[in-house]
Design a protein around this motif. Structure first.
Motif, PDB file in Angstrom:
ATOM      1  N   ARG A  15       5.895  -8.985 -34.234  1.00 51.59           N
ATOM      2  CA  ARG A  15       4.581  -9.989 -33.822  1.00 51.59           C
ATOM      3  C   ARG A  15       4.014 -11.052 -34.654  1.00 51.59           C
ATOM      4  O   ARG A  15       3.959 -11.789 -35.604  1.00 51.59           O
ATOM      5  CB  ARG A  15       3.656  -8.952 -34.388  1.00 51.59           C
ATOM      6  CG  ARG A  15       1.397  -9.002 -33.716  1.00 51.59           C
ATOM      7  CD  ARG A  15       0.412  -9.150 -34.452  1.00 51.59           C
ATOM      8  NE  ARG A  15      -0.824  -9.014 -33.405  1.00 51.59           N
ATOM      9  CZ  ARG A  15      -0.752  -8.443 -32.479  1.00 51.59           C
ATOM     10  NH1 ARG A  15       0.155  -8.013 -31.754  1.00 51.59           N
ATOM     11  NH2 ARG A  15      -2.303  -9.407 -32.010  1.00 51.59           N
ATOM     12  N   LEU A  19       0.335 -14.443 -31.424  1.00 49.73           N
ATOM     13  CA  LEU A  19      -0.773 -13.589 -30.784  1.00 49.73           C
ATOM     14  C   LEU A  19      -2.384 -14.089 -31.375  1.00 49.73           C
ATOM     15  O   LEU A  19      -3.116 -13.837 -30.672  1.00 49.73           O
ATOM     16  CB  LEU A  19      -0.027 -12.596 -30.718  1.00 49.73           C
ATOM     17  CG  LEU A  19       1.052 -12.589 -29.728  1.00 49.73           C
ATOM     18  CD1 LEU A  19       2.175 -11.434 -29.853  1.00 49.73           C
ATOM     19  CD2 LEU A  19       1.234 -12.464 -28.249  1.00 49.73           C
ATOM     20  N   TRP A  22      -4.573 -16.907 -31.271  1.00 53.80           N
ATOM     21  CA  TRP A  22      -4.945 -16.591 -29.522  1.00 53.80           C
ATOM     22  C   TRP A  22      -5.792 -16.259 -29.432  1.00 53.80           C
ATOM     23  O   TRP A  22      -6.668 -16.365 -29.077  1.00 53.80           O
ATOM     24  CB  TRP A  22      -3.882 -16.471 -28.810  1.00 53.80           C
ATOM     25  CG  TRP A  22      -3.654 -16.936 -27.358  1.00 53.80           C
ATOM     26  CD1 TRP A  22      -4.500 -16.680 -26.440  1.00 53.80           C
ATOM     27  CD2 TRP A  22      -3.265 -18.213 -26.295  1.00 53.80           C
ATOM     28  NE1 TRP A  22      -4.439 -17.203 -25.520  1.00 53.80           N
ATOM     29  CE2 TRP A  22      -4.249 -18.191 -25.586  1.00 53.80           C
ATOM     30  CE3 TRP A  22      -3.370 -19.096 -27.531  1.00 53.80           C
ATOM     31  CZ2 TRP A  22      -4.295 -19.775 -24.465  1.00 53.80           C
ATOM     32  CZ3 TRP A  22      -2.746 -20.939 -26.474  1.00 53.80           C
ATOM     33  CH2 TRP A  22      -3.077 -20.209 -25.481  1.00 53.80           C
ATOM     34  N   ARG A  23      -6.099 -15.735 -30.577  1.00 52.36           N
ATOM     35  CA  ARG A  23      -7.683 -14.620 -29.955  1.00 52.36           C
ATOM     36  C   ARG A  23      -8.732 -15.375 -30.484  1.00 52.36           C
ATOM     37  O   ARG A  23      -9.781 -15.400 -29.626  1.00 52.36           O
ATOM     38  CB  ARG A  23      -7.446 -13.648 -30.900  1.00 52.36           C
ATOM     39  CG  ARG A  23      -6.580 -12.153 -31.254  1.00 52.36           C
ATOM     40  CD  ARG A  23      -6.556 -10.999 -31.591  1.00 52.36           C
ATOM     41  NE  ARG A  23      -6.085 -10.420 -31.433  1.00 52.36           N
ATOM     42  CZ  ARG A  23      -6.066  -8.950 -32.349  1.00 52.36           C
ATOM     43  NH1 ARG A  23      -6.366  -9.176 -33.426  1.00 52.36           N
ATOM     44  NH2 ARG A  23      -4.580  -8.366 -31.806  1.00 52.36           N
TER      45      ARG A  23
END
Length: 561
Positions: A15, A19, A22-23
């Protein structure tokens, strides 16, 4: 949660940090990342070429590595702000591999090292890198810095040497034999670039408020990286005045204005077998450098701490991919990462922008690199080598123990005289030996006086520390120092924090030796770990439950019964 193997081994989940970042991403963070990425891209430009040339490969291979590996490390790694690419620490390693095995085998070793780094992250071995003593890290880092500096003497002095050996003493001998080809113009350019890079940050100390146009212009210019200023001035001087010095164009024919097409390296089993040590060296150094760099970034940034296992997997993918485009090993780079953090980076997007910036420079301005003098890059690398070493640690050696001094200086000397692999291997063995010695000195066996009303045939001994294979000699000597009238030996183990199987075997041998002499062994105050080991091995049953008691008072009562 990670994947779980049938045997119960849990694998790390893949992961990337991108990612998670980006949230909560927004326009403000994007602007900050664009600005930081452009800044780092400009800083990385001369370093990528310089590291490649110093490693014995073409300058475009350094740029390719910075572009492709730098993008993948940021996109797939476990840090929000780390910048990846060719690193100074790899110069000596890559140069030695190219000289001994050839460029093709370097690419194969890099692919294999990338696969090994990915597996290290997948099996959650990233934390193991932290177990390498800081003395070893300082020793080999300073050794690599010395080797980098020596390797740059050739271009700094403009010596006409076709092939510089990889061995330290051979390099010194070769440089000495070619001093008659010394080029004073090259030395002036190199020292001038070195001076600019050193003095340029002083402009940051200018007054905060600029009152005149000249001051405002000077403050604007001061924002440029010193390496770019030095390289630009040296390149312009060489082109305008036709200075007689070796350049990227004269040695390498310039830099292509396109990225290379992917090519499959020539794999063979015989070739892979001889690349075991180079593969291990690249993987080990890449893991150490990347995780050390990520820890430095954590201390400078307010972003969440890096995931060491994901970082290794990201580094592994990058090193598996970049050789197919002719690139060299890549890892996290402290100088560019620090620049990234100080430029306001908030996510891996900054690192990806840095890679795209370098790509734009290659596509647009590659022909200009033909006029870059190699002595200018040598001056810049001398500054990198100086900053890379922790020289103050040599001054502080007298403040530490002899073991610390031997370990640091020994690793340093072995790195310079032999190579990094030998230095780290010997350093780790020495560190283990010193640790065993130190732990063995902390284990004590101490006779304790009993109350006046205690039977005279009872002797009480207290064990302190950890009973392991390095300290068993002190337990073996207990039977030889008992009083002649001793009938019961009580071992107080309240301060015995741990015991290994060798320590358990020493206790069993002591028990049997006492049995032959008619002496009874009683244990009290057993802690959880020693008790569990005794029960699992069957020694507790052999000794008997009546001989394992809660405290000294109960032991004396048992002895009197």
């Amino acid at each position: 949660m990670g994947l779980r193997l049938p045997a119960g081994i849990e694998l790390a989940s893949f992961r990337p940090r991108l990612l998670d970042d980006w949230r909560q991403y927004n326009r403000q963070r994007f602007v900050q990342d664009i600005s930081a990425g452009l800044t780092v891209g400009v800083v990385a430009l001369p370093l990528a070429m310089a590291f490649a040339i110093a490693s014995g490969v073409k300058p475009e291979q350094g740029l390719i590595t910075a572009i492709i590996a730098g993008f993948l490390i940021s996109a797939l790694g476990g840090s929000s702000v780390q910048i990846g690419g060719p690193a100074g620490a790899f110069i000596v390693i890559v140069y030695g591999i190219v000289q001994r095995y050839g460029l093709g085998n370097l690419l194969i070793a890099t692919v294999l090292a990338g696969a090994l780094m990915f597996l290290m992250g997948l099996f959650k071995l990233g934390v193991l890198v932290r177990y390498i003593p800081v003395t070893i890290v300082i020793g080999f880092t300073n050794g690599i810095a010395v080797l980098i500096a020596v390797s740059q003497v050739k271009d700094l002095l403009g010596l006409k040497i076709e092939h510089l050996p990889a061995d330290f003493f051979s390099q010194i001998r070769t440089l000495a034999h070619h001093l008659d080809s010394f080029n004073p113009i090259a030395l002036c350019i190199g020292l001038g670039c070195l001076a600019i890079v050193i003095l340029w940050p002083k402009l940051y100390a200018l007054p905060a408020v600029a009152h005149s146009p000249a001051q405002r212009m000077l403050k604007a210019v001061a924002r440029l990286p010193g390496t770019i200023v030095a390289l630009g001035l040296a390149t312009a001087s060489t082109a305008l005045f036709g200075l007689s010095v070796e350049t990227i164009g004269s040695r390498f024919g310039g830099i292509p204005q396109t990225l290379p097409s992917p090519q499959w390296p020539a794999f063979s089993w015989d070739g892979i077998r001889q690349l075991f040590i180079p593969t291990l060296t690249i993987a080990m150094l890449g893991a150490i450098e990347s995780l050390l760099c990520a820890r430095v970034a954590d201390s400078l940034s307010d972003r969440p701490r890096h995931d060491p296992n994901q970082e290794l997997m990201g580094q592994g993918v990058a090193n598996m991919v970049v050789p197919f485009f002719g690139g060299i090993p890549a890892t996290g780079t402290i100088a560019r990462t620090v620049t990234n953090v100080r430029s306001g980076a908030t996510s891996p997007v900054a690192g990806m922008v840095h890679a795209l910036t370098l790509l734009a420079v290659v596509l647009v301005a590659a022909p200009l690199a033909s006029h870059v003098p190699l002595s200018a890059l040598a001056g810049i690398l001398l500054y990198v080598a100086w900053n890379m070493g922790e020289w103050h640690e040599f001054v502080r050696l007298r403040q530490f123990s002899m073991l610390y001094r031997v370990l640091l200086v020994g690793t340093f000397v072995l790195t310079v005289v032999f190579d990094l692999t030998v230095a780290v291997e010997v350093g780790l063995v020495m560190a283990c030996i010193f640790f065993i010695y130190r732990m063995s000195t902390l284990f004590r066996v101490e006779a304790v006086a009993l109350p006046a009303d205690a039977p005279g045939t009872v002797q009480l001994i207290t064990l302190y520390g950890s009973l392991f294979f390095g300290a068993v000699a002190k337990v073996e000597a207990i039977a030889q120092h008992l009083r002649p009238n001793t009938q019961v030996l009580v071992l107080d183990m309240q301060r015995l924090i741990s015991m290994d199987t060798t320590g358990l075997d020493a206790l069993q041998q002591l028990h049997r030796s006492l049995q032959r002499r008619g002496v009874r062994l009683v244990l009290c105050h057993l802690n959880e770990q020693p008790r569990g080991l005794m029960e699992r091995s069957g020694f507790a049953a052999e000794l008997g439950a009546h001989n394992i008691v809660p405290d000294v008072r109960a032991a004396l009562a048992t002895a009197a019964a």
